[in-house]
Design a protein around this motif. Structure first.
Motif, short mmCIF file in Angstrom:
data_model
loop_
_atom_site.label_atom_id
_atom_site.label_comp_id
_atom_site.label_asym_id
_atom_site.label_seq_id
_atom_site.Cartn_x
_atom_site.Cartn_y
_atom_site.Cartn_z
N PRO A 19 28.14 11.97 39.11
CA PRO A 19 28.49 13.38 39.77
C PRO A 19 29.48 14.14 38.82
N ILE A 20 30.49 13.33 37.96
CA ILE A 20 31.33 13.97 37.00
C ILE A 20 30.55 14.70 35.88
N VAL A 21 29.59 13.89 35.61
CA VAL A 21 28.72 14.44 34.36
C VAL A 21 28.00 15.73 34.73
N LYS A 22 27.34 15.64 36.00
CA LYS A 22 26.73 17.02 36.52
C LYS A 22 28.02 18.00 36.54
N ASN A 23 29.03 17.77 37.12
CA ASN A 23 30.04 18.70 37.46
C ASN A 23 30.41 19.37 36.02
N ALA A 24 30.59 18.51 35.11
CA ALA A 24 30.69 19.05 33.89
C ALA A 24 29.88 19.93 33.12
N LEU A 113 38.79 23.39 24.33
CA LEU A 113 38.86 22.52 25.47
C LEU A 113 37.64 22.00 26.23
N GLY A 114 37.57 20.72 26.10
CA GLY A 114 36.51 20.26 26.91
C GLY A 114 36.75 19.11 28.03
N GLY A 115 36.13 18.22 28.37
CA GLY A 115 36.67 17.30 29.38
C GLY A 115 36.52 17.92 30.87
N LEU A 116 35.61 18.72 31.04
CA LEU A 116 35.58 19.30 32.46
C LEU A 116 34.81 18.39 33.43
N ASP A 117 35.35 17.17 33.46
CA ASP A 117 34.56 16.35 34.36
C ASP A 117 34.88 16.46 35.59
N ILE A 118 36.02 16.68 35.85
CA ILE A 118 36.62 16.59 37.40
C ILE A 118 37.23 18.21 37.42
N VAL A 128 35.13 17.75 43.25
CA VAL A 128 35.10 16.58 42.73
C VAL A 128 36.57 15.81 42.48
N ILE A 129 37.38 16.42 42.15
CA ILE A 129 38.92 16.16 41.86
C ILE A 129 39.41 15.18 42.83
N TYR A 130 39.00 15.16 43.97
CA TYR A 130 39.64 14.58 45.03
C TYR A 130 39.01 13.22 45.06
N THR A 131 37.63 13.39 44.96
CA THR A 131 36.87 11.91 45.21
C THR A 131 36.66 11.21 43.72
N TYR A 132 36.42 11.93 42.72
CA TYR A 132 35.85 11.19 41.60
C TYR A 132 36.85 11.17 40.41
N ALA A 133 37.98 11.50 40.73
CA ALA A 133 39.05 11.74 39.62
C ALA A 133 39.43 10.25 38.93
N GLY A 134 39.20 9.42 39.85
CA GLY A 134 39.71 7.96 39.37
C GLY A 134 38.47 7.44 38.47
N LEU A 135 37.38 8.05 38.44
CA LEU A 135 36.44 7.43 37.49
C LEU A 135 36.53 7.95 35.94
N VAL A 136 37.39 8.85 35.90
CA VAL A 136 37.59 9.11 34.34
C VAL A 136 38.43 8.09 33.91
N PRO A 137 37.78 7.62 32.34
CA PRO A 137 38.51 6.64 31.85
C PRO A 137 40.04 7.07 31.57
N ASP A 138 40.92 6.08 31.61
CA ASP A 138 42.41 6.38 31.26
C ASP A 138 43.12 7.42 32.02
N ILE A 139 42.53 7.82 33.27
CA ILE A 139 43.20 9.01 33.74
C ILE A 139 44.41 8.72 34.20
N ASN A 140 44.75 7.39 34.52
CA ASN A 140 46.36 7.19 35.08
C ASN A 140 47.32 7.16 33.96
N ARG A 141 47.04 7.24 32.80
CA ARG A 141 47.92 7.34 31.81
C ARG A 141 48.55 8.86 31.73
N TYR A 142 47.71 9.60 32.16
CA TYR A 142 48.17 11.01 32.25
C TYR A 142 48.32 11.75 33.58
N THR A 143 48.27 10.98 34.52
CA THR A 143 48.60 11.69 35.85
C THR A 143 50.15 12.02 36.21
N PRO A 144 50.39 13.36 36.53
CA PRO A 144 52.05 13.44 36.98
C PRO A 144 52.34 12.34 38.06
N PRO A 145 53.94 12.19 38.08
CA PRO A 145 54.26 11.39 39.05
C PRO A 145 53.80 11.56 40.50
#
Length: 752
Positions: A19-24, A113-118, A128-145
Motif C-alpha cells: 500500500p505505501i509503495v502504491k501511494n508513493a 525530495l523523495g520518500g513519499l511513501d506515507i 495512509v499515514i495513520y495506518t501504515y506509517a509504522g511500516l516505514v523502516p526506521d521511522i521511529n528514529r525521526y518521529t516527533p515526541p
C-alpha cells in the motif's frame, strides 16, 4: 539518450508494504514541484513495480564523504524547505518521512525530495499515514515526541506542518554532522552555522504548537542578511530566466556567479548554469562576459562533454560578426585549444579567424596576431607557410606600430614552425625591414627576434645579409635599441667567427713544379712592407727576364707605316727609295688644284676650330671618369690575359699636300667680316697627316692678322733629311708658301 534511474519493488516478499509503495507512485505522479523527484513512468507487474525517474544519486553518498560545502548545504536545505512548504501549505499534506535517506541529488547537483511513501492529505479520512506509517523502516528514529507518545492520530490535533518541521530540524543536524541521525542529538548544535542555530532550536521544540514551521523558517532565512541570502541561492533562482533579464540584472547575476564558482557543484554548472549561459550568449545578447563564464565552466568538463556541449557553440560564435565576441574568443583561445581537434581548427575555426587580420578595428587585428601562437600547433604546414604568412605580411605593414611590433614578435616565436626554405626567405627580409621601422619598440623587437633565431640562419646569410643590416642599429638614436643591437651583433659575429675558423686557408689548388719553374707569372706576397699603404700583392715576379719584349702601343692608337707608297712628296727622299719622285716645288698651282679636285682628302680629319681643343680635353676626362665608374669591386684587381690590339691603318695622301683643306679654309676666311682695329682672330695650325688621335693643335692666338704667313712658316719645322731615322712622329709638314709670282690675296688669313 538521457540516463534514467529505476526504483523497483518486489511484491512477492513485501506484500505488507504494497500500500505505501502504491501511494508513493500515485503521489509522485500527481504532485509536481522542482524540489520533488520527477517521475517519468511507472510499470506494475504481478511480481514487481518499477518507477522510472530522472537520473538521481543518494544524498547520503555526499554527506558521508563530507564533500558538501556549507554554502551547498544551505542551497540544498533551501530547496527541501521550499518543497515542504509546497506540501504543507499548497497541498495540505504531511510528508512524514523527511531524512537524508529520502533525499537525492540530480545530475545538476540539486536536491530532490523523495520518500513519499506515507505522504497524506489531512482531508482524507483513510490517509495512509495513520495506518501504515509504522511500516516505514526506521521511522521511529525521526518521529516527533508527540507522535511517539500518542501515535500518528495526533496529527489531526496539531498544526499540519508540525511533524515535517521537526523532521526538517533533524535533517539540518544530520547534513552538517556527516550523517549522524536520530533524536539522541536534538539538543546539540555541533557544526551548525551560527546564523541558523536559533531557528534550528525552534524547529526542534517539544511543543508542536510552539514549533517553528518550515514556512516560517524559510521566511527568516530569506530576510535581509538571513542565512538563505547567499549568491548561490540567488543564482539558482535567477539562472533559468537569464535570457529575460535586463542588462543590469544580468550583470548582477554574473557577478554573483564569480563569487560562487568554487562553491557550486560541478554538476550544477554543467547541467543548469551552462545551458542557460550558452543560450544567453548565442541568442540573448549575453556578450563577452557570459562567454568568459562559459569557458570557465568548460575547463572543468571532460573532453567528451566539452566536445558535445561547447564545440558547436564555439564554431558558431567564430562565425559571428560581433567584434566583442571575436576578441573574447581570441583572448580565451588558450583555454579551449586543448579541447579542439586539429580537423576542427583547420576546417572550421581558422578560415573564420583569418578574417581578423584585415578587420578595420585595430583591436581585432592585434588579438588575431597574438592568437597565432596558440593556434599554430593545430595548423598544417601548408597553412603555416602559405595562408598564415600572407596574413602576417599584411600586419607587418600595418599602420598601427603596436601591431607591426607584435607581428615581428610572432614571427620570431613561430620561426621553428616554418619550413626551412620559407624561413630563410621570409624571416631575414621581415626582421631586417623591421630594423628600419620608425617605432622604437618595433626595432627592438626585430633585434630580439634575430638574437632568438640566430641558430636558424645559415652562416652565409648571417655574414652577407644580417650583419650589414645590424650595423645601422649600432648607432641608433635610442639607447635601448643600441644596447640590444650590440648584444645581437655579438651573437652573429661569434657564430660567423666559429664558422670561419673551420674554413680552409684557400680553395685554390696547390702550386705544381711546373708553376714554380716555368715562365708563367705567379702571385707574390710582400714580405718587407707591412704598413697599411703597402701593396697587397704583386702580380708578377720582379725578375728582369720576365719583362722582355717591346712595350705595346695603346690599342686605340694607329701609327701609319712610312713606306715608299705612303710617304708624302713634301718629305725628302731617303736612300732606300728607288726612282725619281717630283717635289712639290716643281709643281704649278694648276697642277695642285687638279690633284686636290681629283683626290680630295677626308674632311673629317680637319679640325679648324680652337674649341675642338677643349672638347677633346673634356672628352678625355669623361673617359677616365667612366672607367672608374665601370670598375666594380669584383674586377678591381682583374686584368685581361691577352691585350687586344687595333690594326694600324696608314693614311695614303698619294704624296700630295692637303690643298683641299686649304681651299676650303680660304673660302671661309673671305666670308668673315673684318674685326675692329686692335683685335686679332685666333689661328690654329693643324697637323693632319697622322690619325685623329695624334692631331697636334698649336695655338696662334698671339699672331696678328698680317703676320699669319711668316709666323706660320716658322711654326712648321722641316724634317732633317740627313737623319731620317730619328723622326719620332709621322706627321707631315706641308710647305704651303706661295710663289712670288702669285698675287697676295690675304689667303694666309684663313689659317689664323
Amino acid at each position: 539518450m538521457a540516463q534514467r534511474s529505476i526504483f523497483s519493488f518486489e511484491i512477492t516478499g513485501n506484500k505488507s508494504r504494497l500500500p505505501i509503495v502504491k501511494n508513493a507512485g500515485r503521489k509522485l505522479k500527481t504532485l509536481r514541484h522542482p524540489g520533488l523527484i520527477r517521475v517519468l513512468d511507472t510499470v506494475a507487474t504481478e511480481t514487481y513495480i518499477y518507477i522510472a525517474t530522472e537520473r538521481l544519486a543518494p544524498l547520503g553518498w555526499h554527506v558521508r564523504r563530507k564533500s558538501l560545502s556549507a554554502e551547498t548545504i544551505k542551497w540544498g536545505l533551501y530547496t527541501i524547505a521550499n518543497a515542504l512548504k509546497f506540501i504543507n501549505d499548497d497541498a495540505h499534506s504531511v510528508h512524514g518521512n523527511v531524512r537524508v535517506s529520502t533525499i537525492f541529488t540530480s545530475e545538476s547537483g540539486e536536491w530532490r525530495l523523495g520518500g513519499l511513501d506515507i505522504l497524506s492529505s489531512i482531508k482524507e479520512d483513510d490517509a495512509v499515514i495513520y495506518t501504515y506509517a509504522g511500516l516505514v523502516p526506521d521511522i521511529n528514529r525521526y518521529t516527533p515526541p508527540e507522535v511517539a507518545k500518542t501515535g500518528w492520530e495526533t496529527i489531526k490535533r496539531n498544526p499540519i506542518a508540525a511533524v515535517d518541521s521537526y523532521e526538517f530540524g533533524l535533517l539540518i543536524f544530520e547534513v552538517f554532522n556527516s550523517g549522524v541521525s536520530g533524536t539522541d542529538h536534538v539538543s546539540e548544535i555541533i557544526n551548525i552555522p551560527l546564523s541558523i542555530q536559533q531557528s534550528y532550536k525552534r524547529l526542534l521544540s517539544s511543543n508542536p504548537k510552539a514549533r517553528l514551521t518550515v514556512s516560517h523558517f524559510l521566511e527568516q532565512g530569506r530576510r535581509s542578511g538571513g542565512f538563505f541570502e547567499t549568491p548561490l541561492i540567488r543564482l539558482s533562482e535567477g539562472i533559468e530566466s537569464l535570457g529575460l533579464k535586463s542588462e543590469g540584472e544580468r550583470e548582477e547575476l554574473l557577478s554573483e556567479l564569480d563569487e560562487v564558482s568554487e562553491d557550486f557543484p560541478e554538476e550544477f554548472f554543467k547541467m543548469k548554469v551552462l545551458p542557460e549561459l550558452l543560450k544567453s550568449v548565442e541568442f540573448g545578447g549575453g556578450g563577452p562576459k557570459v562567454l568568459n563564464h562559459i569557458l570557465k565552466i568548460g575547463s572543468k568538463l571532460s573532453d567528451e562533454d566539452y566536445e558535445a556541449r561547447l564545440n558547436p557553440v564555439i564554431i558558431r560564435l567564430f562565425a559571428s560578426p560581433d567584434r566583442q565576441i571575436r576578441v573574447s574568443l581570441l583572448d580565451s583561445l588558450p583555454q579551449m585549444i586543448d579541447h579542439l581537434s586539429q580537423k576542427l581548427v583547420t576546417d572550421k575555426i581558422f578560415p573564420q579567424l583569418v578574417t581578423g587580420f584585415t578587420d578595420s578595428a585595430p583591436l581585432v587585428r592585434e588579438q588575431t596576431v597574438k592568437s597565432v601562437l596558440t593556434i599554430i600547433p593545430k595548423l598544417s604546414d601548408r597553412m603555416i607557410n602559405g595562408d598564415l604568412l600572407k596574413c602576417l605580411a599584411k600586419t607587418s605593414n600595418d599602420e598601427q606600430p603596436g601591431i607591426r611590433t607584435n607581428t615581428t614578435i610572432c614571427l620570431g616565436k613561430i620561426a621553428r614552425n616554418l619550413g626551412t626554405n620559407t624561413r630563410q626567405k621570409v624571416l631575414v627580409a621581415a626582421f631586417t625591414r623591421s630594423l628600419r621601422d620608425p617605432f622604437v619598440h618595433a626595432r627592438n623587437a626585430a633585434l630580439q627576434a634575430l638574437a632568438a633565431t640566430a641558430d636558424l640562419f645559415p652562416e652565409d646569410d648571417c655574414a652577407n645579409r644580417i650583419l650589414p643590416g645590424l650595423c645601422s642599429s649600432l648607432v641608433d638614436k635610442e639607447k635601448i635599441v643600441r644596447d640590444q643591437a650590440n648584444k645581437t651583433f655579438d651573437v652573429f659575429v661569434s657564430r660567423v667567427r666559429r664558422y670561419a675558423s673551420n674554413l680552409p686557408d684557400s680553395i685554390l689548388p696547390p702550386p705544381t713544379a711546373g708553376h714554380l719553374t716555368g715562365g708563367t707569372p705567379r702571385m707574390g706576397t710582400p714580405q718587407s712592407d707591412t704598413s697599411w699603404a703597402g701593396w697587397a700583392i704583386s702580380s708578377f715576379t720582379n725578375k728582369i727576364a720576365s719583362a722582355s719584349g717591346d712595350i705595346e702601343a695603346k690599342s686605340n692608337i694607329s701609327v701609319p707605316q712610312t713606306t715608299s707608297e705612303s710617304r708624302s712628296a713634301s718629305l725628302p727622299p731617303t736612300p732606300s727609295m728607288v726612282g725619281p719622285h717630283p717635289s712639290s716645288s716643281t709643281r704649278t698651282i694648276s697642277d695642285l688644284h687638279r690633284l686636290a679636285v681629283t683626290k680630295p682628302l677626308a674632311p673629317t680629319l680637319m679640325k679648324t676650330s680652337t674649341e675642338q681643343f677643349f672638347q677633346d680635353a673634356q672628352a678625355e676626362d669623361d673617359e677616365i671618369d667612366n672607367a672608374w665608374e665601370e670598375m666594380g669591386e669584383d674586377s678591381l684587381f682583374d686584368a685581361p690575359t691577352t691585350p687586344v690590339l687595333a690594326k694600324p691603318t696608314p693614311f695614303d695622301d698619294g704624296g700630295e699636300p692637303d690643298f683641299a683643306g686649304w681651299l676650303s679654309s680660304q673660302a671661309q676666311a673671305k666670308s668673315k667680316a673684318p674685326l675692329p682695329k686692335g683685335l686679332s682672330r685666333p689661328s690654329t695650325s693643324v697637323v693632319t697627316n697622322g690619325p685623329p688621335s695624334l692631331t697636334k693643335v698649336v695655338s696662334t692666338d698671339s699672331l696678328g692678322i698680317g703676320a699669319g704667313t711668316r709666323k706660320l712658316a716658322k711654326a712648321f719645322t722641316k724634317p732633317n733629311v740627313t737623319q731620317p731615322e730619328i723622326i719620332k712622329s709621322t706627321t707631315k709638314t706641308l710647305d704651303i708658301k706661295p710663289r712670288e709670282s702669285v698675287a697676295d690675296d690675304d689667303w694666309g688669313e684663313a689659317w689664323d
